[in-house]
Scaffold this motif. Structure first.
Motif, PDB file in Angstrom:
ATOM      1  N   ALA A   8      18.734   7.528  -0.210  1.00  0.00           N
ATOM      2  CA  ALA A   8      17.678   6.861   0.556  1.00  0.00           C
ATOM      3  C   ALA A   8      18.230   5.730   1.411  1.00  0.00           C
ATOM      4  CB  ALA A   8      16.596   6.325  -0.381  1.00  0.00           C
ATOM      5  N   GLY A   9      19.369   5.161   1.018  1.00  0.00           N
ATOM      6  CA  GLY A   9      19.940   4.057   1.777  1.00  0.00           C
ATOM      7  C   GLY A   9      19.646   2.717   1.143  1.00  0.00           C
ATOM      8  N   ALA A  10      20.400   1.720   1.575  1.00  0.00           N
ATOM      9  CA  ALA A  10      20.258   0.374   1.025  1.00  0.00           C
ATOM     10  C   ALA A  10      19.153  -0.389   1.728  1.00  0.00           C
ATOM     11  CB  ALA A  10      21.583  -0.387   1.155  1.00  0.00           C
ATOM     12  N   LEU A  11      18.428  -1.174   0.966  1.00  0.00           N
ATOM     13  CA  LEU A  11      17.422  -2.046   1.555  1.00  0.00           C
ATOM     14  C   LEU A  11      18.111  -3.164   2.335  1.00  0.00           C
ATOM     15  CD1 LEU A  11      14.993  -2.376  -1.482  1.00  0.00           C
ATOM     16  CD2 LEU A  11      14.493  -1.208   0.662  1.00  0.00           C
ATOM     17  N   PRO A  12      17.535  -3.578   3.469  1.00  0.00           N
ATOM     18  CA  PRO A  12      18.150  -4.659   4.232  1.00  0.00           C
ATOM     19  C   PRO A  12      18.041  -6.011   3.538  1.00  0.00           C
ATOM     20  CG  PRO A  12      16.051  -4.044   5.204  1.00  0.00           C
ATOM     21  CD  PRO A  12      16.335  -3.039   4.129  1.00  0.00           C
ATOM     22  N   ALA A  13      17.116  -6.138   2.600  1.00  0.00           N
ATOM     23  CA  ALA A  13      16.926  -7.386   1.849  1.00  0.00           C
ATOM     24  C   ALA A  13      16.258  -7.035   0.522  1.00  0.00           C
ATOM     25  CB  ALA A  13      16.064  -8.372   2.637  1.00  0.00           C
ATOM     26  N   PRO A  14      16.468  -7.864  -0.505  1.00  0.00           N
ATOM     27  CA  PRO A  14      15.824  -7.591  -1.795  1.00  0.00           C
ATOM     28  C   PRO A  14      14.299  -7.617  -1.693  1.00  0.00           C
ATOM     29  CG  PRO A  14      17.575  -9.218  -2.028  1.00  0.00           C
ATOM     30  CD  PRO A  14      17.367  -9.024  -0.569  1.00  0.00           C
ATOM     31  N   LEU A  15      13.647  -6.772  -2.498  1.00  0.00           N
ATOM     32  CA  LEU A  15      12.196  -6.743  -2.578  1.00  0.00           C
ATOM     33  C   LEU A  15      11.752  -7.281  -3.931  1.00  0.00           C
ATOM     34  CD1 LEU A  15      11.398  -3.216  -1.064  1.00  0.00           C
ATOM     35  CD2 LEU A  15      11.228  -5.431   0.064  1.00  0.00           C
ATOM     36  N   THR A  16      10.754  -8.144  -3.908  1.00  0.00           N
ATOM     37  CA  THR A  16      10.222  -8.724  -5.133  1.00  0.00           C
ATOM     38  C   THR A  16       8.806  -8.218  -5.367  1.00  0.00           C
ATOM     39  OG1 THR A  16      11.517 -10.735  -4.747  1.00  0.00           O
ATOM     40  CG2 THR A  16       9.734 -10.877  -6.367  1.00  0.00           C
ATOM     41  N   ILE A  17       8.527  -7.765  -6.579  1.00  0.00           N
ATOM     42  CA  ILE A  17       7.179  -7.310  -6.925  1.00  0.00           C
ATOM     43  C   ILE A  17       6.327  -8.543  -7.225  1.00  0.00           C
ATOM     44  CG2 ILE A  17       5.782  -5.973  -8.550  1.00  0.00           C
ATOM     45  CD1 ILE A  17       8.224  -4.183  -8.986  1.00  0.00           C
ATOM     46  N   ILE A  18       5.316  -8.787  -6.389  1.00  0.00           N
ATOM     47  CA  ILE A  18       4.471  -9.968  -6.582  1.00  0.00           C
ATOM     48  C   ILE A  18       3.085  -9.598  -7.094  1.00  0.00           C
ATOM     49  CG2 ILE A  18       5.686 -11.291  -4.816  1.00  0.00           C
ATOM     50  CD1 ILE A  18       3.409 -10.724  -2.910  1.00  0.00           C
ATOM     51  N   GLU A  19       2.751  -8.312  -7.068  1.00  0.00           N
ATOM     52  CA  GLU A  19       1.462  -7.881  -7.612  1.00  0.00           C
ATOM     53  C   GLU A  19       1.593  -6.438  -8.082  1.00  0.00           C
ATOM     54  OE1 GLU A  19      -3.135  -6.951  -6.203  1.00  0.00           O
ATOM     55  OE2 GLU A  19      -1.843  -8.171  -4.928  1.00  0.00           O
ATOM     56  N   GLU A  20       1.026  -6.170  -9.245  1.00  0.00           N
ATOM     57  CA  GLU A  20       1.086  -4.813  -9.798  1.00  0.00           C
ATOM     58  C   GLU A  20      -0.224  -4.509 -10.503  1.00  0.00           C
ATOM     59  OE1 GLU A  20       3.271  -2.397 -13.421  1.00  0.00           O
ATOM     60  OE2 GLU A  20       4.047  -4.338 -12.765  1.00  0.00           O
ATOM     61  N   ARG A  21      -0.790  -3.352 -10.180  1.00  0.00           N
ATOM     62  CA  ARG A  21      -2.013  -2.911 -10.856  1.00  0.00           C
ATOM     63  C   ARG A  21      -1.893  -1.420 -11.163  1.00  0.00           C
ATOM     64  NH1 ARG A  21      -4.940  -5.418  -6.587  1.00  0.00           N
ATOM     65  NH2 ARG A  21      -5.733  -3.383  -5.965  1.00  0.00           N
ATOM     66  N   THR A  22      -2.406  -1.039 -12.306  1.00  0.00           N
ATOM     67  CA  THR A  22      -2.492   0.373 -12.658  1.00  0.00           C
ATOM     68  C   THR A  22      -3.962   0.724 -12.807  1.00  0.00           C
ATOM     69  OG1 THR A  22      -0.361   0.314 -13.806  1.00  0.00           O
ATOM     70  CG2 THR A  22      -1.829   2.153 -14.301  1.00  0.00           C
ATOM     71  N   VAL A  23      -4.422   1.631 -11.948  1.00  0.00           N
ATOM     72  CA  VAL A  23      -5.828   2.043 -11.962  1.00  0.00           C
ATOM     73  C   VAL A  23      -5.952   3.273 -12.841  1.00  0.00           C
ATOM     74  CG1 VAL A  23      -7.798   2.766 -10.561  1.00  0.00           C
ATOM     75  CG2 VAL A  23      -6.134   1.142  -9.643  1.00  0.00           C
ATOM     76  N   GLY A  24      -6.754   3.183 -13.887  1.00  0.00           N
ATOM     77  CA  GLY A  24      -6.934   4.300 -14.806  1.00  0.00           C
ATOM     78  C   GLY A  24      -7.765   5.408 -14.194  1.00  0.00           C
ATOM     79  N   PRO A  25      -7.576   6.662 -14.656  1.00  0.00           N
ATOM     80  CA  PRO A  25      -8.349   7.782 -14.108  1.00  0.00           C
ATOM     81  C   PRO A  25      -9.829   7.694 -14.434  1.00  0.00           C
ATOM     82  CG  PRO A  25      -7.056   8.477 -16.018  1.00  0.00           C
ATOM     83  CD  PRO A  25      -6.618   7.081 -15.679  1.00  0.00           C
ATOM     84  N   GLY A  26     -10.186   6.925 -15.461  1.00  0.00           N
ATOM     85  CA  GLY A  26     -11.605   6.778 -15.809  1.00  0.00           C
ATOM     86  C   GLY A  26     -12.390   6.118 -14.699  1.00  0.00           C
ATOM     87  N   LEU A  27     -11.804   5.085 -14.081  1.00  0.00           N
ATOM     88  CA  LEU A  27     -12.471   4.413 -12.963  1.00  0.00           C
ATOM     89  C   LEU A  27     -12.630   5.370 -11.796  1.00  0.00           C
ATOM     90  CD1 LEU A  27     -13.585   1.846 -11.663  1.00  0.00           C
ATOM     91  CD2 LEU A  27     -11.248   1.258 -10.981  1.00  0.00           C
ATOM     92  N   GLY A  28     -11.602   6.203 -11.580  1.00  0.00           N
ATOM     93  CA  GLY A  28     -11.694   7.188 -10.512  1.00  0.00           C
ATOM     94  C   GLY A  28     -12.792   8.204 -10.778  1.00  0.00           C
ATOM     95  N   GLN A  29     -12.926   8.630 -12.029  1.00  0.00           N
ATOM     96  CA  GLN A  29     -13.978   9.591 -12.368  1.00  0.00           C
ATOM     97  C   GLN A  29     -15.359   9.001 -12.130  1.00  0.00           C
ATOM     98  OE1 GLN A  29     -13.881  12.783 -13.172  1.00  0.00           O
ATOM     99  NE2 GLN A  29     -11.661  12.781 -12.851  1.00  0.00           N
ATOM    100  N   ASP A  30     -15.518   7.717 -12.450  1.00  0.00           N
ATOM    101  CA  ASP A  30     -16.805   7.051 -12.177  1.00  0.00           C
ATOM    102  C   ASP A  30     -17.096   7.055 -10.677  1.00  0.00           C
ATOM    103  OD1 ASP A  30     -17.076   6.601 -14.851  1.00  0.00           O
ATOM    104  OD2 ASP A  30     -16.381   4.516 -14.779  1.00  0.00           O
ATOM    105  N   SER A  31     -16.051   6.787  -9.874  1.00  0.00           N
ATOM    106  CA  SER A  31     -16.234   6.765  -8.418  1.00  0.00           C
ATOM    107  C   SER A  31     -16.583   8.154  -7.890  1.00  0.00           C
ATOM    108  CB  SER A  31     -14.956   6.255  -7.737  1.00  0.00           C
ATOM    109  OG  SER A  31     -14.648   4.945  -8.161  1.00  0.00           O
ATOM    110  N   ILE A  32     -15.905   9.172  -8.428  1.00  0.00           N
ATOM    111  CA  ILE A  32     -16.194  10.542  -8.013  1.00  0.00           C
ATOM    112  C   ILE A  32     -17.629  10.914  -8.374  1.00  0.00           C
ATOM    113  CG2 ILE A  32     -15.623  12.969  -8.407  1.00  0.00           C
ATOM    114  CD1 ILE A  32     -12.724  12.128  -8.801  1.00  0.00           C
TER     115      ILE A  32
END
Length: 532
Positions: A344-368
């Motif tokens: 894939a190649g090298a990143l030009p600069a380091p990346l920092t994870i500043i926000e992370e969320r995991t959306v469960g499939p249950g919420l998706g089923q409610d939306s559907i």
């Protein structure tokens, strides 16, 4: 307007049928669809809000970008003065400037040469008045090169654009489906991967810069003495990637960089059976690697990844084939991940994870479920209204609207588009727009009947004279959808896509499908009155 030749009628029916059939894979389990031919496997992909998944917000390290920019200016100054055969001393980065001292007799020539490094900012869109480097005479033979904030901002923008492409290649190597990767703000990248519930491996891949270098090991000083501060000026101390950590004294000069790699694949060593990564250089990299190994037979060289030494083998003989292998106590997954990073190649600069969320499939089923309920209720109300208001012609309109919705899903499937909750809203809105087109036609027919026209003449005039009004209303809505798609992001784009596709299918069904149905009914019944 009501007359259709046999070939024209057949073309309308086949077009509607083929596009509608493209939506069929959405009604079968994914395992079943995978057994079909490749061309028949296209289907609508559910977005993060519908099937769950991982949401990660990355930030480009602006300090690293600034440091790399200053280091680049320093190297450019060194190269420029050497090429001009101008002697210099004290070349160093100090704060946000690069300073170098030359003799007074060489000052004018040095300033002229160094000012060639300063380029106007603005690219193809024209100069903004700012320059990439500001060169000034600080007195006493001291030349100061300052990188203005505008140049740093432009470098950050370029780093983000390059990082987006690299992040996309890395994620696609994992085999995930339809990831959403887009810029957010000045220095952030939003990554959404539908269906990925455990983002651990993804975070590991995204968090690594993957800057690979091939450098020589400095054997002039022991590593323990170098750790005490006795490091040669052209070398640095780096630690091994594996535990326990072992120090190495590595020369700063890069023999070959990872940018010269054309391929990297995981494999196993034929002698030891341990996992390795095989790599291949491009023509330039192969030439530089062959020259370096030819000049340093018997000397150790280091394979450095993100400032950690993966391995430091001794060059037994010149390597002229342009390929080699990296070993370093890898696991099978570790070798595979390293190969992904290098491809894939090298990143030009380091990346920092500043926000992370995991959306469960249950919420998706409610939306559907909520989206389905809204679609069903809205559709039933529209169908009942059209039947009560326009009777038989209302039935014709309902058939055309059903074909319209099926064509929308068929086109979305052809595009392998990602459907989000706002996208469902766009489809529901399209149903209303499609019905509105039929309402305009039918009301025009009523007006023509009140004006004294015969049944067939009124129907023909209704379709003909409503065309301009329907086109005007749909074109203005399509322009709004195009603007939303152009300036919007994420869910807004999803809404714009379904709305835009729905407008195109609405115009098609209103003036071909509905008209064809009515024309067939007229040819069959030859009515004296219009049941409308």
């Amino acid at each position: 307007m009501l007359y259709f030749t046999r070939w024209k009628a057949l073309a309308v029916i086949l077009t509607a049928l083929i596009v509608c059939l493209c939506a069929v894979p959405n009604f079968f389990p994914e395992a079943t669809v995978k057994s079909w031919p490749k061309w028949a496997q296209r289907h609508v992909v559910l977005g993060l809000d519908l099937q769950g998944g991982s949401h990660i917000l990355l930030e480009v390290d602006s300090n690293s970008v600034k440091k790399d920019k200053l280091d680049q200016v320093r190297d450019d100054v060194r190269r420029t003065l050497r090429d001009a055969k101008i002697g210099y001393t004290g070349l160093a980065v100090r704060g946000e400037t690069v300073e170098v001292r030359v003799k007074d007799t060489d000052l004018t020539a040095a300033l002229a040469k160094l000012r060639e490094l300063s380029q106007p900012l603005g690219g193809l869109l024209g100069s903004s008045g700012q320059r990439s480097v500001e060169v000034s005479d600080a007195g006493g033979g001291l030349i100061r090169l300052t990188v203005p904030p505008a140049a740093i901002t432009e470098r950050i923008r370029q780093s983000v654009e390059q990082s987006i492409q690299i992040v996309e290649r890395r994620i696609n190597e994992l085999g995930t489906v339809e990831p959403l990767i887009q810029r957010q703000g000045v220095d952030r990248i939003l990554v959404q991967v539908p269906g990925l519930q455990d983002p651990t491996r993804l975070k590991e891949l995204l968090g690594k810069t993957a800057k690979l270098d091939f450098r020589m090991v400095d054997t002039t000083v022991p590593a323990d003495q170098a750790q005490q501060g006795r490091v040669p000026p052209d070398s640095e101390v780096l630690m091994s990637a594996s535990s326990p950590k072992v120090p190495y004294v590595i020369k700063k000069q890069v023999l070959v960089s990872g940018g010269d790699l054309t391929d990297a694949q995981p494999g196993f060593d034929q002698r030891s059976g341990e996992p390795i990564v095989s790599f291949r250089f491009n023509t330039s990299g192969a030439r530089k690697f062959a020259q370096a190994t030819l000049e340093n037979v018997g000397q150790p060289f280091a394979i450095v990844l993100d400032n950690e030494v993966i391995s430091a083998p001794v060059i037994r003989e010149p390597i002229t084939g342009g390929s080699g292998q990296i070993s370093g106590s890898f696991t099978v997954q570790g070798a595979n991940d390293l190969a992904i990073l290098l491809r894939a190649g090298a990143l030009p600069a380091p990346l920092t994870i500043i926000e992370e969320r995991t959306v469960g499939p249950g919420l998706g089923q409610d939306s559907i479920a909520a989206g389905e309920l809204a679609s069903y209720v809205g559709s039933v109300l529209v169908i009942v209204f059209m039947l009560l208001t326009y009777r038989l012609f209302g039935f014709f309109a309902n058939v055309a609207v059903a074909i319209n919705v099926a064509m929308i899903f068929g086109i979305l499937s052809l595009l392998n588009a990602t459907l989000t909750l706002p996208g469902i809203a766009g489809i529901v809105l399209t149903v209303g727009i499609a019905v509105d087109s039929n309402v305009l036609i039918y009301e025009r027919i009523r007006e023509e009947l009140r004006a004294g026209r015969t049944a067939i003449s009124a129907i023909d005039a209704g379709f003909t004279r409503a065309l301009a009004t329907i086109l005007d209303s749909n074109i203005t809505t399509f322009i709004a959808a195009a603007v939303l798609f152009y300036i919007g992001t994420g869910p807004v784009r999803g809404f714009a896509v379904t709305l835009g596709i729905g407008i195109l299918t609405t115009v098609f069904t209103a003036f071909t499908v509905t008209r064809l149905i009515v024309a067939m009914w007229v040819a069959w019944k030859r009515p004296k009155t219009v049941p409308i």
